[in-house]
Design a protein around this motif. Structure first.
Motif, PDB file in Angstrom:
ATOM      1  N   LYS A 198      23.662   2.799 -11.424  1.00  0.00           N
ATOM      2  CA  LYS A 198      23.119   3.158 -10.111  1.00  0.00           C
ATOM      3  C   LYS A 198      24.041   2.661  -9.006  1.00  0.00           C
ATOM      4  O   LYS A 198      24.757   1.670  -9.165  1.00  0.00           O
ATOM      5  N   GLY A 253      19.641   6.317  -7.420  1.00  0.00           N
ATOM      6  CA  GLY A 253      20.900   5.738  -7.882  1.00  0.00           C
ATOM      7  C   GLY A 253      22.104   6.624  -7.709  1.00  0.00           C
ATOM      8  O   GLY A 253      23.233   6.214  -8.022  1.00  0.00           O
ATOM      9  N   LYS A 306      24.402   6.532 -16.145  1.00  0.00           N
ATOM     10  CA  LYS A 306      23.024   7.038 -16.212  1.00  0.00           C
ATOM     11  C   LYS A 306      22.802   7.736 -17.546  1.00  0.00           C
ATOM     12  O   LYS A 306      23.686   8.419 -18.063  1.00  0.00           O
TER      13      LYS A 306
END
Length: 305
Positions: free
Chosen positions: A216, A231, A248
């Motif tokens: 993030k 994020g 992510k």
């Protein structure tokens, strides 16, 4: 009595002779000299593997030569910069592969390009108060570097400053920071989060390239240039998607409807991401699908939210 006096004189002479014999051996383990084009001196202790820089004023760029510490680059483990030195020259300690510790006083106001480049054993650095920028290539290739203390005086992190610092964890960016240049943290594969302070106004496209663990990017609410949504880094008005964190874990992502520009390398190294779709494209596709289903007398689709 005369025999005793003679004996003591002989003993004293032997002690003095031993001392004379020992001194050169001890002195041979310390080498020193002047740093050309400066008012600084250097001293290297072969026993402690410590290089000490002393004097008043600036260190010139590219100070390493056969007149200084070039013969000991592969052995130096500690560097001590003494108070009074005001700068560290470009590439001063480059390729000191065994360097583990460096002490830099607050009298140092500038550290030039590549000063600690490829110091592969260096694991912690506390930078002095007063420096204005982190120079280009300053810690490039310092693969053991885990923590860096950056003072509030720093306004710019130059290109490739921490490139390939694969052990570098999350870093506290100073409130004074305004610019992060290309490749500044590229390849910092242990970094998991970025927190951008309020004054950051520019981030060049590849600043966090190949940072595969970043999950993030958070932005100070008072930042006027950038914002973060779940994020993901956007321009403040959310029309440009600047950086989708490579760490992510989501497999798909729908680009928000307001986005008109996707930044260069915005989705670089996103290994988990398999599908990217624009909300605008998705709305258009669904509208066409609804029309087709209506003419075919199918049940209507629910509205897209």
């Amino acid at each position: 009595m005369k025999k005793f006096t003679k004996f003591m004189s002989l003993l004293l002479a032997m002690v003095m002779l031993v001392g004379v014999m020992v001194l050169p051996a001890s002195a041979a383990n310390v080498v020193e000299g002047n740093i050309p084009n400066s008012n600084l001196t250097w001293q290297y202790d072969k026993d402690s593997k410590t290089l000490t820089i002393s004097g008043e004023g600036e260190m010139p760029d590219n100070p390493v030569s056969d007149k200084t510490w070039s013969n000991y680059l592969g052995n130096i483990e500690t560097v001590v910069i003494e108070d009074g030195v005001t700068s560290i020259g470009a590439y001063a300690f480059e390729n000191c592969s065994k360097l583990k510790s460096v002490s830099i006083p607050n009298s140092v106001q500038k550290i030039n390009v590549g000063a600690f480049r490829y110091c592969e054993s260096l694991d912690n650095v506390e930078l002095p108060d007063g420096i204005k920028f982190i120079a280009q290539y300053l810690f490039q290739g310092c693969v053991s570097l885990k923590t860096v203390s950056i003072p509030d005086s720093v306004t710019k992190i130059r290109s490739s400053a921490f490139q390939k610092c694969s052990s570098l964890g999350n870093i506290d960016l100073p409130a004074s920071l305004t610019l992060i240049e290309d490749y500044a943290f590229s390849g910092a594969t242990s970094m998991k989060a970025v927190n951008l302070p309020a004054k950051v106004k520019a981030i060049e496209p590849t600043a966090f390239n190949h940072c595969v663990a970043i999950e993030k990017v958070d932005v100070d609410a008072n930042n006027s240039a950038f914002t973060s949504v779940n994020g993901v880094l956007f321009s403040k008005d959310k029309t440009e998607l600047i950086c989708y964190p490579a760490g992510k874990i989501e497999e798909s992502y729908i680009i928000p409807n307001d986005v008109t520009t996707i930044g260069y390398a915005a989705f670089s190294s996103c290994a988990s991401l398999e599908n990217i779709c624009s909300a605008m494209v998705l709305r258009t596709a669904l509208s066409m699908l609804r029309y087709t289903m209506t003419t075919a007398k199918c049940s209507p689709l629910p509205p897209l939210r």
